[in-house]
Design a protein around this motif. Structure first.
Motif, mmCIF file in Angstrom:
data_model
loop_
_atom_site.group_PDB
_atom_site.id
_atom_site.type_symbol
_atom_site.label_atom_id
_atom_site.label_comp_id
_atom_site.label_asym_id
_atom_site.label_seq_id
_atom_site.Cartn_x
_atom_site.Cartn_y
_atom_site.Cartn_z
ATOM 1 N N ALA A 125 0.835 -1.208 0.000
ATOM 2 C CA ALA A 125 0.000 0.000 0.000
ATOM 3 C C ALA A 125 0.865 1.251 0.000
ATOM 4 C CB ALA A 125 -0.924 0.001 1.218
ATOM 5 N N GLY A 126 2.086 1.129 0.512
ATOM 6 C CA GLY A 126 2.997 2.259 0.524
ATOM 7 C C GLY A 126 3.634 2.539 -0.823
ATOM 8 N N MET A 127 3.410 1.647 -1.795
ATOM 9 C CA MET A 127 3.969 1.809 -3.142
ATOM 10 C C MET A 127 2.900 2.151 -4.166
ATOM 11 S SD MET A 127 6.188 -1.702 -3.247
ATOM 12 C CE MET A 127 7.305 -2.184 -1.926
ATOM 13 N N MET A 128 1.630 1.955 -3.784
ATOM 14 C CA MET A 128 0.536 2.079 -4.745
ATOM 15 C C MET A 128 -0.541 3.000 -4.192
ATOM 16 S SD MET A 128 0.265 -1.980 -5.632
ATOM 17 C CE MET A 128 -0.814 -1.754 -7.041
ATOM 18 N N MET A 129 -1.462 3.393 -5.039
ATOM 19 C CA MET A 129 -2.560 4.220 -4.595
ATOM 20 C C MET A 129 -3.586 3.351 -3.858
ATOM 21 S SD MET A 129 -1.379 7.020 -5.668
ATOM 22 C CE MET A 129 0.247 6.257 -5.496
ATOM 23 N N ALA A 130 -4.189 3.926 -2.807
ATOM 24 C CA ALA A 130 -5.158 3.167 -2.020
ATOM 25 C C ALA A 130 -6.326 4.081 -1.668
ATOM 26 C CB ALA A 130 -4.500 2.633 -0.748
ATOM 27 N N LYS A 131 -7.376 4.032 -2.458
ATOM 28 C CA LYS A 131 -8.522 4.910 -2.235
ATOM 29 C C LYS A 131 -9.113 4.691 -0.842
ATOM 30 C CE LYS A 131 -9.868 5.370 -7.086
ATOM 31 N NZ LYS A 131 -10.930 5.130 -8.106
ATOM 32 N N GLY A 132 -9.326 5.785 -0.152
ATOM 33 C CA GLY A 132 -9.919 5.711 1.174
ATOM 34 C C GLY A 132 -8.948 5.305 2.259
ATOM 35 N N VAL A 134 -5.599 6.617 2.553
ATOM 36 C CA VAL A 134 -4.429 7.463 2.419
ATOM 37 C C VAL A 134 -3.561 7.437 3.669
ATOM 38 C CG1 VAL A 134 -5.695 9.534 3.157
ATOM 39 C CG2 VAL A 134 -3.601 9.774 1.812
ATOM 40 N N HIS A 135 -4.198 7.405 4.851
ATOM 41 C CA HIS A 135 -3.423 7.409 6.099
ATOM 42 C C HIS A 135 -2.576 6.148 6.223
ATOM 43 C CE1 HIS A 135 -6.987 5.158 6.705
ATOM 44 N NE2 HIS A 135 -7.345 5.567 7.919
ATOM 45 N N TYR A 136 -3.165 5.004 5.880
ATOM 46 C CA TYR A 136 -2.433 3.736 5.957
ATOM 47 C C TYR A 136 -1.307 3.704 4.918
ATOM 48 C CZ TYR A 136 -1.502 -1.294 5.904
ATOM 49 O OH TYR A 136 -0.877 -2.514 5.970
ATOM 50 N N ALA A 137 -1.623 4.104 3.683
ATOM 51 C CA ALA A 137 -0.629 4.076 2.615
ATOM 52 C C ALA A 137 0.554 4.986 2.944
ATOM 53 C CB ALA A 137 -1.271 4.492 1.295
ATOM 54 N N VAL A 138 0.264 6.189 3.401
ATOM 55 C CA VAL A 138 1.340 7.135 3.726
ATOM 56 C C VAL A 138 2.159 6.631 4.906
ATOM 57 C CG1 VAL A 138 1.837 9.464 4.561
ATOM 58 C CG2 VAL A 138 0.171 9.129 2.730
ATOM 59 N N SER A 139 1.499 6.049 5.892
ATOM 60 C CA SER A 139 2.238 5.550 7.060
ATOM 61 C C SER A 139 3.200 4.432 6.659
ATOM 62 C CB SER A 139 1.272 5.051 8.142
ATOM 63 O OG SER A 139 0.654 3.822 7.788
ATOM 64 N N LYS A 140 2.768 3.559 5.749
ATOM 65 C CA LYS A 140 3.627 2.448 5.340
ATOM 66 C C LYS A 140 4.741 2.911 4.400
ATOM 67 C CE LYS A 140 1.797 -0.874 7.709
ATOM 68 N NZ LYS A 140 2.562 -1.537 8.786
ATOM 69 N N ALA A 141 4.458 3.910 3.565
ATOM 70 C CA ALA A 141 5.527 4.488 2.747
ATOM 71 C C ALA A 141 6.571 5.132 3.653
ATOM 72 C CB ALA A 141 4.943 5.517 1.783
ATOM 73 N N ALA A 142 6.105 5.765 4.707
ATOM 74 C CA ALA A 142 7.024 6.390 5.660
ATOM 75 C C ALA A 142 7.858 5.343 6.394
ATOM 76 C CB ALA A 142 6.249 7.245 6.658
ATOM 77 N N VAL A 143 7.270 4.184 6.684
ATOM 78 C CA VAL A 143 8.032 3.107 7.319
ATOM 79 C C VAL A 143 9.163 2.645 6.405
ATOM 80 C CG1 VAL A 143 7.903 0.676 8.041
ATOM 81 C CG2 VAL A 143 6.208 2.319 8.863
ATOM 82 N N MET A 144 8.912 2.620 5.102
ATOM 83 C CA MET A 144 9.972 2.256 4.157
ATOM 84 C C MET A 144 11.109 3.269 4.202
ATOM 85 S SD MET A 144 7.806 1.033 0.824
ATOM 86 C CE MET A 144 6.287 0.098 1.009
ATOM 87 N N THR A 145 10.767 4.556 4.227
ATOM 88 C CA THR A 145 11.799 5.593 4.296
ATOM 89 C C THR A 145 12.529 5.545 5.627
ATOM 90 O OG1 THR A 145 10.545 7.014 2.791
ATOM 91 C CG2 THR A 145 12.216 8.076 4.150
ATOM 92 N N LEU A 146 11.802 5.298 6.699
ATOM 93 C CA LEU A 146 12.420 5.132 8.018
ATOM 94 C C LEU A 146 13.421 3.980 7.987
ATOM 95 C CD1 LEU A 146 12.507 5.747 11.104
ATOM 96 C CD2 LEU A 146 10.617 4.098 11.344
ATOM 97 N N THR A 147 13.025 2.888 7.380
ATOM 98 C CA THR A 147 13.895 1.713 7.272
ATOM 99 C C THR A 147 15.193 2.060 6.555
ATOM 100 O OG1 THR A 147 12.021 0.175 7.269
ATOM 101 C CG2 THR A 147 14.079 -0.614 6.274
ATOM 102 N N ARG A 148 15.086 2.704 5.418
ATOM 103 C CA ARG A 148 16.271 3.047 4.632
ATOM 104 C C ARG A 148 17.141 4.081 5.342
ATOM 105 N NH1 ARG A 148 16.638 1.705 -0.539
ATOM 106 N NH2 ARG A 148 17.462 3.734 -1.186
ATOM 107 N N SER A 149 16.498 5.031 5.989
ATOM 108 C CA SER A 149 17.248 6.085 6.681
ATOM 109 C C SER A 149 18.069 5.529 7.838
ATOM 110 C CB SER A 149 16.282 7.161 7.198
ATOM 111 O OG SER A 149 15.623 7.813 6.133
ATOM 112 N N LEU A 150 17.433 4.702 8.664
ATOM 113 C CA LEU A 150 18.152 4.174 9.821
ATOM 114 C C LEU A 150 19.117 3.067 9.415
ATOM 115 C CD1 LEU A 150 15.610 4.338 12.764
ATOM 116 C CD2 LEU A 150 17.246 6.011 11.932
ATOM 117 N N ALA A 151 18.828 2.361 8.335
ATOM 118 C CA ALA A 151 19.799 1.385 7.822
ATOM 119 C C ALA A 151 21.093 2.095 7.447
ATOM 120 C CB ALA A 151 19.230 0.657 6.611
ATOM 121 N N ASN A 152 20.953 3.233 6.814
ATOM 122 C CA ASN A 152 22.115 4.013 6.408
ATOM 123 C C ASN A 152 22.876 4.550 7.625
ATOM 124 O OD1 ASN A 152 23.802 5.450 4.491
ATOM 125 N ND2 ASN A 152 22.728 7.305 5.109
#
Length: 233
Positions: A125-132, A134-152
């Motif tokens: 859901a963090g990679m694709m559009m999810a009608k209705g 948005v909060h879940y999709a954005v939160s999971k996209a943010a988890v991906m960025t968090l993962t990459r940021s702290l991995a670095n």
């Protein structure tokens, strides 16, 4: 003797769904597992991951850990974005994003001491559009960025941070939504190239595999496990 004897894992949301199955498989493999969950499930440490004080207190009870699995998460409502309340947005972000950061932050000293591994649960859901949703999709996209940021940031400390992005998984929560008529299993299955939902056993197995030595050169990766959902049909 298991090669995992003496290894300690913390699994958030470990009293149900993917988390519960991850706990089962880890214990079967010889890990000592500490379950953090908001429920009053037997054997679980009561922790609200959206509350840093709660997380910090629980982290203070540990001597050291080798693995953190951030499996706790909520889906939120399915209202159109224009109708969604700010309170609902905040609730989903507090658990899915803030909770993941809080646990990683509080457990950082333990992870550093043992050169541990973090596996976060994101979502396609963090990679694709999810009608209705948005909060879940954005939160999971943010988890991906968090993962990459702290991995670095934490690679120099010997800590690996990875995430998995599942497609639909037949968890008890999804099953309840199917039974309530909120979701249609056939429609969801058809969205995957493999024409079915994942099982919790499959997702838990992938989580545990990523914590093993064969993947010790992997960090910052987002591993998609979606039965071909993101391939399109």
């Amino acid at each position: 003797m298991s090669t995992h004897d003496g290894k300690v894992a913390v699994v958030t949301g470990g009293a149900s769904g993917i988390g519960q199955e991850t706990v089962r498989q880890l214990r079967q493999a010889g890990w000592t597992v500490v379950v953090w969950d908001r429920s009053d499930a037997e054997g679980a440490v009561p922790v609200d991951i959206a509350d840093y004080a709660s997380v910090e207190a629980a982290a203070g009870q540990l001597d050291g850990i080798d693995l953190l699995v951030n499996a706790a998460g909520i889906a939120g409502d399915r209202q159109p974005s224009a109708s969604k309340s700010p309170a609902e947005w905040d609730r989903v972000m507090a658990v899915n994003l803030n909770g993941s950061f809080y646990t990683m932050h509080a457990l950082y000293p333990h992870l550093k001491a043992r050169k541990g591994v973090v596996v976060n649960i994101a979502s396609i859901a963090g990679m694709m559009m999810a009608k209705g949703r948005v909060h879940y999709a954005v939160s999971k996209a943010a988890v991906m960025t968090l993962t990459r940021s702290l991995a670095n940031e934490w690679a120099a400390d010997g800590i690996r941070v990875v995430a998995i992005a599942p497609g639909y998984v037949k968890t008890p929560m999804i099953q309840r939504s199917i039974e309530a008529g909120e979701l249609d299993e056939a429609t969801m299955a058809a969205a995957h190239a493999m024409n079915r939902l994942a099982t919790t056993e499959e997702i838990a197995g992938a989580i545990i595999a990523l914590a093993q030595p064969p993947f010790q050169f992997m960090t910052g990766a987002i591993v998609t496990i979606d039965g071909g959902y993101t391939l399109g049909k």
